[in-house]
Design a protein around this motif. Structure first.
Motif, mmCIF file in Angstrom:
data_model
loop_
_atom_site.group_PDB
_atom_site.id
_atom_site.type_symbol
_atom_site.label_atom_id
_atom_site.label_comp_id
_atom_site.label_asym_id
_atom_site.label_seq_id
_atom_site.Cartn_x
_atom_site.Cartn_y
_atom_site.Cartn_z
ATOM 1 N N VAL A 252 0.936 -1.175 -0.062
ATOM 2 C CA VAL A 252 0.027 0.028 0.043
ATOM 3 C C VAL A 252 1.020 1.126 0.179
ATOM 4 C CG1 VAL A 252 -1.893 1.160 1.189
ATOM 5 C CG2 VAL A 252 -1.871 -1.178 1.276
ATOM 6 N N GLU A 253 0.589 1.980 -1.080
ATOM 7 C CA GLU A 253 1.750 3.236 -1.014
ATOM 8 C C GLU A 253 0.715 4.472 -0.815
ATOM 9 O OE1 GLU A 253 4.787 3.191 -1.933
ATOM 10 O OE2 GLU A 253 4.773 0.858 -2.551
ATOM 11 N N PRO A 254 1.099 4.938 0.525
ATOM 12 C CA PRO A 254 0.370 6.193 0.805
ATOM 13 C C PRO A 254 0.771 7.514 0.378
ATOM 14 C CG PRO A 254 1.790 5.534 2.506
ATOM 15 C CD PRO A 254 1.998 4.410 1.538
ATOM 16 N N THR A 255 1.840 7.511 -0.569
ATOM 17 C CA THR A 255 2.349 8.686 -1.000
ATOM 18 C C THR A 255 2.257 8.828 -2.633
ATOM 19 O OG1 THR A 255 4.514 7.785 -1.330
ATOM 20 C CG2 THR A 255 4.141 9.001 0.909
ATOM 21 N N ARG A 256 1.034 8.285 -2.944
ATOM 22 C CA ARG A 256 0.695 8.115 -4.570
ATOM 23 C C ARG A 256 0.640 9.410 -4.804
ATOM 24 N NH1 ARG A 256 -4.250 8.320 -7.156
ATOM 25 N NH2 ARG A 256 -4.180 7.308 -9.166
ATOM 26 N N VAL A 257 1.181 9.826 -6.016
ATOM 27 C CA VAL A 257 1.128 11.303 -6.274
ATOM 28 C C VAL A 257 0.162 11.370 -7.464
ATOM 29 C CG1 VAL A 257 2.581 12.981 -7.615
ATOM 30 C CG2 VAL A 257 3.850 11.575 -5.928
ATOM 31 N N GLU A 258 -0.625 12.344 -7.379
ATOM 32 C CA GLU A 258 -1.754 12.652 -8.517
ATOM 33 C C GLU A 258 -0.981 13.291 -9.564
ATOM 34 O OE1 GLU A 258 -4.056 11.045 -8.045
ATOM 35 O OE2 GLU A 258 -4.601 10.862 -5.706
ATOM 36 N N LYS A 259 -1.244 12.812 -11.029
ATOM 37 C CA LYS A 259 -0.937 13.208 -12.022
ATOM 38 C C LYS A 259 -1.494 14.459 -12.625
ATOM 39 C CE LYS A 259 1.806 9.048 -12.913
ATOM 40 N NZ LYS A 259 1.859 7.928 -13.941
ATOM 41 N N SER A 260 -2.825 14.469 -12.479
ATOM 42 C CA SER A 260 -3.781 15.392 -13.043
ATOM 43 C C SER A 260 -5.069 15.272 -12.420
ATOM 44 C CB SER A 260 -3.940 15.095 -14.514
ATOM 45 O OG SER A 260 -4.599 13.856 -14.893
ATOM 46 N N VAL A 261 -5.779 16.375 -12.868
ATOM 47 C CA VAL A 261 -7.231 16.407 -12.477
ATOM 48 C C VAL A 261 -8.094 17.126 -13.416
ATOM 49 C CG1 VAL A 261 -6.889 18.597 -10.752
ATOM 50 C CG2 VAL A 261 -8.888 17.166 -10.607
ATOM 51 N N GLY A 262 -9.097 16.609 -13.824
ATOM 52 C CA GLY A 262 -9.898 17.404 -14.795
ATOM 53 C C GLY A 262 -11.352 16.862 -14.846
ATOM 54 N N THR A 263 -12.068 17.681 -15.740
ATOM 55 C CA THR A 263 -13.389 17.531 -15.856
ATOM 56 C C THR A 263 -13.706 17.729 -17.598
ATOM 57 O OG1 THR A 263 -15.841 17.997 -15.340
ATOM 58 C CG2 THR A 263 -14.071 19.743 -15.382
ATOM 59 N N GLU A 264 -14.692 17.040 -17.987
ATOM 60 C CA GLU A 264 -15.204 17.130 -19.395
ATOM 61 C C GLU A 264 -16.749 17.041 -19.488
ATOM 62 O OE1 GLU A 264 -14.278 12.797 -21.045
ATOM 63 O OE2 GLU A 264 -12.693 14.074 -20.795
ATOM 64 N N THR A 265 -17.131 17.618 -20.221
ATOM 65 C CA THR A 265 -18.860 17.905 -20.491
ATOM 66 C C THR A 265 -19.053 17.333 -21.987
ATOM 67 O OG1 THR A 265 -18.931 19.583 -19.152
ATOM 68 C CG2 THR A 265 -20.449 19.267 -20.388
ATOM 69 N N THR A 266 -20.066 16.406 -22.199
ATOM 70 C CA THR A 266 -20.686 15.902 -23.284
ATOM 71 C C THR A 266 -22.079 16.811 -23.451
ATOM 72 O OG1 THR A 266 -19.734 13.937 -23.224
ATOM 73 C CG2 THR A 266 -21.755 14.139 -24.540
ATOM 74 N N PHE A 267 -22.267 17.546 -24.590
ATOM 75 C CA PHE A 267 -23.377 18.349 -24.588
ATOM 76 C C PHE A 267 -24.540 17.497 -24.954
ATOM 77 C CE2 PHE A 267 -19.435 21.098 -25.634
ATOM 78 C CZ PHE A 267 -19.496 21.731 -24.379
ATOM 79 N N ALA A 268 -25.780 18.209 -24.601
ATOM 80 C CA ALA A 268 -27.117 17.860 -25.342
ATOM 81 C C ALA A 268 -27.069 17.912 -26.692
ATOM 82 C CB ALA A 268 -28.135 18.287 -24.528
ATOM 83 N N GLU A 269 -26.593 19.182 -27.037
ATOM 84 C CA GLU A 269 -26.660 19.251 -28.501
ATOM 85 C C GLU A 269 -25.136 19.783 -28.717
ATOM 86 O OE1 GLU A 269 -29.576 22.605 -28.974
ATOM 87 O OE2 GLU A 269 -31.154 21.306 -28.298
ATOM 88 N N ASP A 270 -24.673 19.864 -30.092
ATOM 89 C CA ASP A 270 -23.310 20.042 -30.638
ATOM 90 C C ASP A 270 -23.340 21.831 -30.358
ATOM 91 O OD1 ASP A 270 -22.573 17.666 -30.950
ATOM 92 O OD2 ASP A 270 -23.010 17.556 -33.149
ATOM 93 N N ILE A 271 -22.182 22.175 -29.689
ATOM 94 C CA ILE A 271 -22.259 23.798 -29.593
ATOM 95 C C ILE A 271 -21.117 24.291 -30.400
ATOM 96 C CG2 ILE A 271 -21.731 25.461 -28.071
ATOM 97 C CD1 ILE A 271 -22.589 24.021 -25.888
ATOM 98 N N ALA A 272 -21.161 25.284 -31.215
ATOM 99 C CA ALA A 272 -20.458 26.072 -32.229
ATOM 100 C C ALA A 272 -20.164 27.460 -31.615
ATOM 101 C CB ALA A 272 -20.832 26.184 -33.508
#
Length: 417
Positions: A252-272
């Motif tokens: 068990v490695e308690p010092t795991r380093v996070e490499k990234s954090v993010g979020t993404e959105t799939t739209f109900a309708e395509d947006i231009a």
């Protein structure tokens, strides 16, 4: 169809001797759905799907929905065909993160030797807590009760002598259960499973093994190493053969380093419309920055992800002059990156922001980009305090108020990778 829940008796069927079984895997049951039911108790007992309310994918499904064959990562359109009566809810990552922190605080009270691997699961090595809290099974029982008391959501716990078997045990303990696999029962337990249960056996690997007549862990364990090397390659064949015999030396490695954090959105309708897309980036940037601050991290790189209507996907990234945990900086970089992307007339179906190359804020040795503008930094940190006290949806940038026309499921917001 998904596997039917095991009975409490079945969960205890591998024995009661937890000597040497100091590795626990704590896994929240259908976590996103559990949080939604916590906030909306009237949904209990109904088929519930989180995510995919428009054209995205399913993020989580209740056991009632799973009975119809719905599972995470399934296209929303397929889930609706299988279970048209399901209640479909948009994802609320900020709320899930709040509950996750409550759960992880329980685990941190047990031992500092904790490895959080996602928003809803973690490994613990409780060897140092036995004298204070009792046997590993007693600790597991305490964790389940305390998680329920503090956060209101159920947790399943696997107890074993290795990480691999503990994770399998927690899976078999679901929903809302506890399973101990004693050290001397490790091999019989593993050999009772299909080969796809092994860590690292994905769909393609499973198909390769099945073409060679290997359908179970027992059959893989009995296969000569030379055959596995030839079939899967030396490294993969060796690793799976060891796992099939219960050999897993990972700690068990308690010092795991996070490499990234993010979020993404799939739209109900395509947006231009670029103005709308920039508002989406602003919301996403605030989510990313709030998560960075909550985790005590700063990011050196900002990246965006754009997916066209034909599923063509591209990414762009920029390395910052100094790291940041502020939405102002993340949004500024993301907006500039989007400016360099041609938006087709038909629009785009998905947009995402990711903060990468994370470093602990306390150890960077450099000032964040807006430390020369303390008002901006104070404002964002004040927003954290208000949300922590009154809820994640109580406060947002003025430009985002009332802009819910293109609300959508944030399909990638659960990952810290």
């Amino acid at each position: 169809m998904s596997r039917a829940p095991r009975s409490a008796a079945a969960r205890r069927s591998w024995g009661e001797d937890d000597t040497g079984c100091t590795i626990l895997h704590v896994d929240m049951d259908a976590f996103f759905v559990s949080v939604e039911i916590l906030d909306r108790p009237e949904l209990r007992g109904l088929p519930v799907i989180v995510g995919g309310e428009h054209r995205g994918v399913v993020a989580a499904a209740s056991y009632e929905a799973r009975a119809f064959g719905v599972h995470s990562a399934m296209p929303a359109s397929r889930a609706k065909v299988l279970c048209p009566q399901a209640v479909v809810l948009p994802g609320r990552h900020a709320r899930y993160a709040e509950v996750s922190r409550e759960v992880m605080s329980v685990l941190a009270d047990v031992t500092p030797v904790m490895e959080q691997v996602s928003i809803d699961e973690a490994f613990l090595d409780v060897s140092g807590a036995v004298r204070r809290m009792g046997s590993p099974v007693e600790i597991a029982r305490w964790i389940r009760a305390e998680v329920r008391r503090r956060s209101g959501v159920p947790a399943s716990v696997g107890v074993a002598s290795s990480k691999h078997v503990a994770k399998l045990a927690s899976t078999h303990a679901k929903p809302d259960g506890l399973l101990l696999v004693p050290a001397d029962a490790t091999v019989p337990f593993l050999h009772s499973l299909p080969v796809g249960a092994l860590w690292g056996v994905g769909e393609k690997t499973q198909q390769v093994l099945e073409r060679h007549g290997i359908d179970t862990v027992a059959e893989l364990a009995a296969t000569p190493l030379t055959v596995l090397h030839r079939t899967l390659g030396v490294a993969a064949g060796q690793r799976l053969h060891e796992l099939a015999w219960g050999v897993d030396a990972r700690r068990v490695e308690p010092t795991r380093v996070e490499k990234s954090v993010g979020t993404e959105t799939t739209f109900a309708e395509d947006i231009a419309d670029r103005a709308q897309l920039e508002r989406v980036l602003l919301r996403q940037s605030h989510e990313c920055a709030a998560r960075l601050r909550a985790d005590g991290m700063v990011a050196w790189t900002v990246a965006i992800k754009v997916r066209h209507a034909d599923f063509t996907t591209l990414t762009r990234s920029r390395t910052l002059a100094v790291p940041t945990d502020l939405a102002h900086d993340v949004h500024s970089a993301a907006r500039d990156l989007l400016a360099g992307v041609e938006i087709p007339q038909a629009g785009i179906r998905l947009l995402g922001v990711r903060a990468e190359r994370l470093t602990a804020a306390a150890t960077t040795g450099v000032q964040s980009a807006l430390d020369d503008d303390p008002q901006q930094a104070r404002a964002e940190r004040a927003m954290d305090g208000v949300r922590a006290r009154f809820g994640s949806q109580i406060l947002r940038p003025a430009s985002l108020l009332g802009n819910n026309r293109h609300s959508a499921f944030k399909s990638g917001s659960g990952d810290l990778s």
